[in-house]
Design a protein around this motif. Structure first.
Motif, short mmCIF file in Angstrom:
data_model
loop_
_atom_site.label_atom_id
_atom_site.label_comp_id
_atom_site.label_asym_id
_atom_site.label_seq_id
_atom_site.Cartn_x
_atom_site.Cartn_y
_atom_site.Cartn_z
N CYS A 31 0.84 -1.20 0.00
CA CYS A 31 0.00 0.00 0.00
C CYS A 31 0.87 1.25 0.00
O CYS A 31 2.02 1.23 0.46
N THR A 32 0.30 2.33 -0.48
CA THR A 32 0.97 3.62 -0.50
C THR A 32 0.76 4.33 0.84
O THR A 32 0.02 3.85 1.71
N ALA A 33 1.33 5.50 0.95
CA ALA A 33 1.16 6.32 2.15
C ALA A 33 -0.27 6.82 2.29
O ALA A 33 -0.64 7.35 3.35
N ALA A 34 -1.10 6.62 1.28
CA ALA A 34 -2.51 7.00 1.36
C ALA A 34 -3.27 6.13 2.37
O ALA A 34 -4.33 6.52 2.86
N TYR A 35 -2.74 4.96 2.69
CA TYR A 35 -3.35 4.07 3.67
C TYR A 35 -2.80 4.39 5.05
O TYR A 35 -1.59 4.57 5.22
N THR A 49 -6.97 0.56 2.10
CA THR A 49 -7.04 1.42 0.92
C THR A 49 -5.62 1.71 0.42
O THR A 49 -4.65 1.39 1.08
N GLY A 50 -5.54 2.31 -0.75
CA GLY A 50 -4.25 2.77 -1.25
C GLY A 50 -3.32 1.68 -1.73
O GLY A 50 -2.10 1.83 -1.66
N ALA A 120 8.97 4.96 5.52
CA ALA A 120 9.23 5.92 4.44
C ALA A 120 8.71 5.29 3.16
O ALA A 120 8.54 4.06 3.08
N ASP A 121 8.45 6.11 2.16
CA ASP A 121 8.09 5.58 0.85
C ASP A 121 9.30 4.88 0.27
O ASP A 121 10.41 5.43 0.25
#
Length: 144
Positions: A31-35, A49-50, A120-121
Motif C-alpha cells: 500500500c501507499t502512504a494514502a493508507y 485502501t491505497g 518511508a516511501d
C-alpha cells in the motif's frame, strides 16, 4: 529486515475460527502512504485502501510461501513466519505491507493479520522490490 505489527482484531478472527493458520492461504499486499493502518479497528481486507499499482505488481499482492505458525516453549514465543517476498522488475512506490488471509471469498471477509510500516516511501524503478522478514518472524509475540 521487516517485522510486523498485529492487527488487534486478528485475535478475534482467530477466536471466531475465521482463520486457520495451518491450511489457509496468506498474502501480502503493498500500500501507499494514502493508507493509514489502524491496529484497533481494521479487521478485514475491505478496510485497506491505497494499494499500489504499477509494473511488476498484481492487485491483491503476493502469496506467502512456506507459512509457519509455531510456539517455542523454551522462550514462550509464538511466531508467524514465511519466506521472503520479491516482486521482480517492479516500478512502484510502497509504504506498507499488509498481510491477510486470502482464503475467504470476499474482501469483506478476508481477515487482516498484520502489517509492516517501512517508515518511508520505498520506490522501485524497473528493479526488484523485496521484503526480507525479520529472522524472529513476521509476527512474534512472547507470553509472560
Amino acid at each position: 529486515m521487516a517485522i510486523g505489527k498485529v492487527f488487534g482484531l486478528f485475535l478475534k478472527s482467530l477466536a471466531n475460527k475465521e482463520v486457520d493458520l495451518d491450511s489457509d492461504t496468506f498474502k501480502v499486499m503493498l500500500c501507499t502512504a494514502a493508507y493509514t493502518p489502524n491496529q484497533d479497528t481494521h479487521q478485514y481486507k475491505s478496510q485497506v485502501t491505497g494499494e499500489v499499482a504499477g509494473t511488476g505488481y498484481t492487485a491483491g499482492g503476493a502469496t506467502l510461501a512456506t507459512v509457519t505458525a509455531t510456539y517455542d516453549a523454551a522462550t514462550n514465543t509464538f511466531k508467524f513466519d514465511a519466506d521472503d517476498v520479491v516482486w521482480p522488475g517492479s516500478t512502484f512506490t510502497a509504504r506498507y505491507a499488509v498481510i491477510y488471509d486470502d482464503t475467504p471469498a470476499t474482501a469483506a471477509t478476508k481477515p487482516l493479520v498484520g502489517y509492516v510500516d517501512f517508515e518511508a516511501d520505498i520506490p522501485a524503478t524497473n528493479a526488484p522490490f523485496q521484503i526480507v522478514w525479520n529472522p524472529a518472524g513476521i509476527l512474534a509475540q512472547s507470553t509472560p
